[in-house]
Write a protein that holds these residues in place. Sequence first.
Motif, PDB file in Angstrom:
ATOM      1  N   ASN A  77     -65.558 -26.733 -28.666  1.00 37.47           N
ATOM      2  CA  ASN A  77     -65.075 -26.260 -29.965  1.00 37.47           C
ATOM      3  C   ASN A  77     -64.210 -25.021 -29.811  1.00 37.47           C
ATOM      4  N   GLU A  78     -63.529 -24.650 -30.898  1.00 34.03           N
ATOM      5  CA  GLU A  78     -62.572 -23.536 -30.871  1.00 34.03           C
ATOM      6  C   GLU A  78     -63.234 -22.196 -30.568  1.00 34.03           C
ATOM      7  N   THR A  79     -64.411 -21.959 -31.145  1.00 37.02           N
ATOM      8  CA  THR A  79     -65.050 -20.650 -30.938  1.00 37.02           C
ATOM      9  C   THR A  79     -65.427 -20.472 -29.471  1.00 37.02           C
ATOM     10  N   LEU A  80     -65.973 -21.520 -28.855  1.00 31.15           N
ATOM     11  CA  LEU A  80     -66.283 -21.465 -27.421  1.00 31.15           C
ATOM     12  C   LEU A  80     -64.993 -21.251 -26.625  1.00 31.15           C
ATOM     13  N   GLY A  81     -63.939 -21.980 -26.981  1.00 33.26           N
ATOM     14  CA  GLY A  81     -62.646 -21.836 -26.303  1.00 33.26           C
ATOM     15  C   GLY A  81     -62.069 -20.443 -26.476  1.00 33.26           C
ATOM     16  N   TYR A  82     -62.220 -19.880 -27.686  1.00 30.37           N
ATOM     17  CA  TYR A  82     -61.707 -18.535 -27.947  1.00 30.37           C
ATOM     18  C   TYR A  82     -62.370 -17.516 -27.014  1.00 30.37           C
ATOM     19  N   PHE A  83     -63.702 -17.619 -26.890  1.00 26.95           N
ATOM     20  CA  PHE A  83     -64.396 -16.654 -26.030  1.00 26.95           C
ATOM     21  C   PHE A  83     -64.065 -16.873 -24.545  1.00 26.95           C
ATOM     22  N   ILE A  84     -63.848 -18.119 -24.133  1.00 30.31           N
ATOM     23  CA  ILE A  84     -63.426 -18.357 -22.745  1.00 30.31           C
ATOM     24  C   ILE A  84     -62.092 -17.639 -22.488  1.00 30.31           C
ATOM     25  N   GLY A  85     -61.172 -17.755 -23.449  1.00 31.01           N
ATOM     26  CA  GLY A  85     -59.880 -17.067 -23.320  1.00 31.01           C
ATOM     27  C   GLY A  85     -60.026 -15.555 -23.283  1.00 31.01           C
ATOM     28  N   ARG A  86     -60.884 -15.019 -24.141  1.00 28.58           N
ATOM     29  CA  ARG A  86     -61.082 -13.560 -24.186  1.00 28.58           C
ATOM     30  C   ARG A  86     -61.746 -13.049 -22.899  1.00 28.58           C
ATOM     31  N   VAL A  87     -62.662 -13.852 -22.347  1.00 28.36           N
ATOM     32  CA  VAL A  87     -63.308 -13.462 -21.077  1.00 28.36           C
ATOM     33  C   VAL A  87     -62.270 -13.448 -19.960  1.00 28.36           C
ATOM     34  N   TYR A  88     -61.366 -14.444 -19.961  1.00 32.07           N
ATOM     35  CA  TYR A  88     -60.292 -14.480 -18.951  1.00 32.07           C
ATOM     36  C   TYR A  88     -59.441 -13.206 -19.039  1.00 32.07           C
ATOM     37  N   LEU A  89     -59.053 -12.816 -20.247  1.00 34.29           N
ATOM     38  CA  LEU A  89     -58.236 -11.601 -20.414  1.00 34.29           C
ATOM     39  C   LEU A  89     -58.994 -10.360 -19.945  1.00 34.29           C
ATOM     40  N   PHE A  90     -60.268 -10.282 -20.309  1.00 35.65           N
ATOM     41  CA  PHE A  90     -61.095  -9.127 -19.918  1.00 35.65           C
ATOM     42  C   PHE A  90     -61.138  -8.993 -18.391  1.00 35.65           C
ATOM     43  N   LEU A  91     -61.464 -10.077 -17.689  1.00 36.87           N
ATOM     44  CA  LEU A  91     -61.626 -10.016 -16.231  1.00 36.87           C
ATOM     45  C   LEU A  91     -60.297  -9.750 -15.535  1.00 36.87           C
ATOM     46  N   SER A  92     -59.220 -10.380 -15.998  1.00 41.58           N
ATOM     47  CA  SER A  92     -57.932 -10.180 -15.320  1.00 41.58           C
ATOM     48  C   SER A  92     -57.403  -8.766 -15.548  1.00 41.58           C
ATOM     49  N   GLN A  93     -57.659  -8.201 -16.735  1.00 41.77           N
ATOM     50  CA  GLN A  93     -57.212  -6.822 -16.987  1.00 41.77           C
ATOM     51  C   GLN A  93     -58.041  -5.801 -16.208  1.00 41.77           C
ATOM     52  N   LEU A  94     -59.285  -6.162 -15.863  1.00 43.27           N
ATOM     53  CA  LEU A  94     -60.101  -5.265 -15.028  1.00 43.27           C
ATOM     54  C   LEU A  94     -59.562  -5.169 -13.604  1.00 43.27           C
ATOM     55  N   GLY A  95     -58.833  -6.205 -13.164  1.00 44.37           N
ATOM     56  CA  GLY A  95     -58.331  -6.216 -11.785  1.00 44.37           C
ATOM     57  C   GLY A  95     -58.852  -7.388 -10.967  1.00 44.37           C
ATOM     58  N   ILE A  96     -59.516  -8.355 -11.607  1.00 43.75           N
ATOM     59  CA  ILE A  96     -59.955  -9.559 -10.898  1.00 43.75           C
ATOM     60  C   ILE A  96     -58.722 -10.435 -10.643  1.00 43.75           C
ATOM     61  N   ASP A  97     -58.592 -10.935  -9.414  1.00 42.80           N
ATOM     62  CA  ASP A  97     -57.455 -11.774  -9.004  1.00 42.80           C
ATOM     63  C   ASP A  97     -57.506 -13.102  -9.785  1.00 42.80           C
ATOM     64  N   LYS A  98     -56.440 -13.394 -10.534  1.00 43.80           N
ATOM     65  CA  LYS A  98     -56.421 -14.604 -11.387  1.00 43.80           C
ATOM     66  C   LYS A  98     -56.545 -15.887 -10.568  1.00 43.80           C
ATOM     67  N   ASP A  99     -56.071 -15.850  -9.320  1.00 45.29           N
ATOM     68  CA  ASP A  99     -56.138 -17.055  -8.479  1.00 45.29           C
ATOM     69  C   ASP A  99     -57.536 -17.277  -7.907  1.00 45.29           C
ATOM     70  N   ARG A 100     -58.400 -16.277  -8.034  1.00 40.84           N
ATOM     71  CA  ARG A 100     -59.781 -16.417  -7.528  1.00 40.84           C
ATOM     72  C   ARG A 100     -60.788 -16.319  -8.680  1.00 40.84           C
ATOM     73  N   LEU A 101     -60.325 -16.758  -9.836  1.00 43.15           N
ATOM     74  CA  LEU A 101     -61.163 -16.796 -11.040  1.00 43.15           C
ATOM     75  C   LEU A 101     -61.045 -18.196 -11.622  1.00 43.15           C
ATOM     76  N   ARG A 102     -62.175 -18.828 -11.891  1.00 42.82           N
ATOM     77  CA  ARG A 102     -62.139 -20.155 -12.500  1.00 42.82           C
ATOM     78  C   ARG A 102     -63.262 -20.267 -13.535  1.00 42.82           C
ATOM     79  N   PHE A 103     -63.101 -21.205 -14.456  1.00 38.88           N
ATOM     80  CA  PHE A 103     -64.133 -21.476 -15.456  1.00 38.88           C
ATOM     81  C   PHE A 103     -64.699 -22.865 -15.160  1.00 38.88           C
ATOM     82  N   ARG A 104     -65.967 -22.894 -14.757  1.00 38.43           N
ATOM     83  CA  ARG A 104     -66.605 -24.151 -14.343  1.00 38.43           C
ATOM     84  C   ARG A 104     -67.565 -24.615 -15.429  1.00 38.43           C
ATOM     85  N   GLN A 105     -67.406 -25.865 -15.842  1.00 38.42           N
ATOM     86  CA  GLN A 105     -68.280 -26.446 -16.858  1.00 38.42           C
ATOM     87  C   GLN A 105     -69.600 -26.876 -16.212  1.00 38.42           C
TER      88      GLN A 105
END
Length: 621
Positions: free
Chosen positions: A297-325
Amino acid sequence: MDAAQEAQKREAFRQAVVNTLERRLFYIPSFKIYRGVAGLYDYGPPGCAVKANVLAFWRQHFVLEENMLEVDCPCVTPEVVLKASGHVEKFTDLMVKDEKTGTCYRADHLLKDYCKEKLEKDTNLSAEKTAELKHVLAMLDDFSAEELGAKIKGYGITAPDTKNALSDPYPFNLMFQTSIGPSGISPGYMRPETAQGIFVNFKDLYYYNGNKLPFAAAQIGQAFRNEISPRQGLLRVREFTLAEIEHFVDPDDKSHPKFSEVSKLEFLMFPREDQVSGRQARRIPIGEAVSQGIVNNETLGYFIGRVYLFLSQLGIDKDRLRFRQHLANEMAHYAADCWDAEIECSYGWIECVGIADRSAYDLRAHTDKSGVALVAQEKFSEPREVEKLIITPVKKELGLAFKGNQKMVVEALEAMGEKEAMGMKADLEAKGEAEFHVCTLDKVVTIKKNMVSISKEKKKEHQRVFTPSVIEPSFGIGRIIYCLYEHSFYTRANKDGDEQLNVFRFPPLVAPIKCTVFPLVQNQQYEEVAKKIAKSLTAVGISYKIDITGTSIGKRYARTDELGVPLAITVDSTTSVTVRERDSKQQIRVNVDEVASLVKSVTDGVSTWNDILWKYPTHSS
């Protein structure tokens, strides 16, 4: 490079990172003078500062931007709360003991280590054996105690330290038990998560929010898990900091008004189907993942997107970050969908954030146990005639048939959707019994006609009363910080090229100290200027370190690079100073009065170093 060499390289890199972190006091084993306790760590000054900066950014990114309600609940939790949540009964890992020394090990870890070592180091493995070991690794979370014990015996796995035989696996509850008050008659536990404090306060928070949904509550706090054999440094500890969000939403409307803000974000996702079919994680726009039904659903998707932004802005390498179901065997029976933000480090892919749609399970469980209705209302402008599904388990008959498993069968019956319930009703009427799969028991049971009543009733309603669903992003702060340390660490040669120097490339946002101030030489005038700059930095809330030792400027730079300090100010005149950037080592000349505002602009993220470069003259050392 073969698997064994790759493993050695990872180990050497990890050792370099950990040695630097411990030597510079980012963290150290707790109670070190008493030889320490496994799974407990102290954060030193730079570690505390990094953690405080990560949490401050978490508050800004989630609590402030999403207008969440922050709470702070006790760590000590009465037993009744954790019985309702299922932790007393189910919060366990399977453990084995060395039969001679009594040393305890986590059974799945021993099997995992055996399989990984075989795959990495045994060059004579047949294709068939390789496939078998990979299958065991994929199924680890799904093995029962008996299956795990059979594998351990079958592979001849013994105690790692003594090579003694191991006991059969048995469940061990991971909560620290205590008693509340001196009488000992009120049992409690140190909380294994912060979420339950939010769930039990739902009624008051809903009222505080004007009886409106959706809303989110957030909490940062310590959690405790009595790990069987802690290892992997900060990744598996017995006391740790969690930051958790419980977003309460109408189960019939899980859209999100701000979903369009993240829908175009594209990052590595690892859906269930790709894992099962042996494919790799792939980049998928989150809007596409929701529209295709990959994300529920959209709310789950929204938070996945926000978590991605949070981690990448902290300095986590985007190529070594994945979302696993989560695979079907990992998901609780009540969950609609679950994803983990996994970060790759020298230990492999590590789960650092869990983002789960937990449906209405938690509020229902606490409603049942406490007798207090944790529900929301939607008032209708006109009365509506509605057809309601009524599922009434007959607890007496279910108790006689299923004894100790009665509670789980009742929960599963009550959690049925309309389609499943009406199918069961048809079977019961036609055959007098129905087959029913109980996820928590992982087996099919036979339900007889006298054990449950299922019906539909028409009613006129002025309002709809319902139990909200909850979407829960849960952040393991220590794990995120450790992965950030690894992603930020690199080495480079010194000026003479005869020594490798350690550097942490922290973004200014999380750097423990924002800048250092060095008088070039020990000189009264320069020291006065350094003190003036320090005072102006304090006035604008910038952390700094002042170093008036006579050490060479190169060594002072190296010391602060190793702490990840982004900017170094060298006082070499009374009117202007040089400002050096850590990673490029470029230097500019800046008037003394402008230093504090320049540093604040960079560390607050208002300007980048490249924005600053063209405004000021460069300085060559």
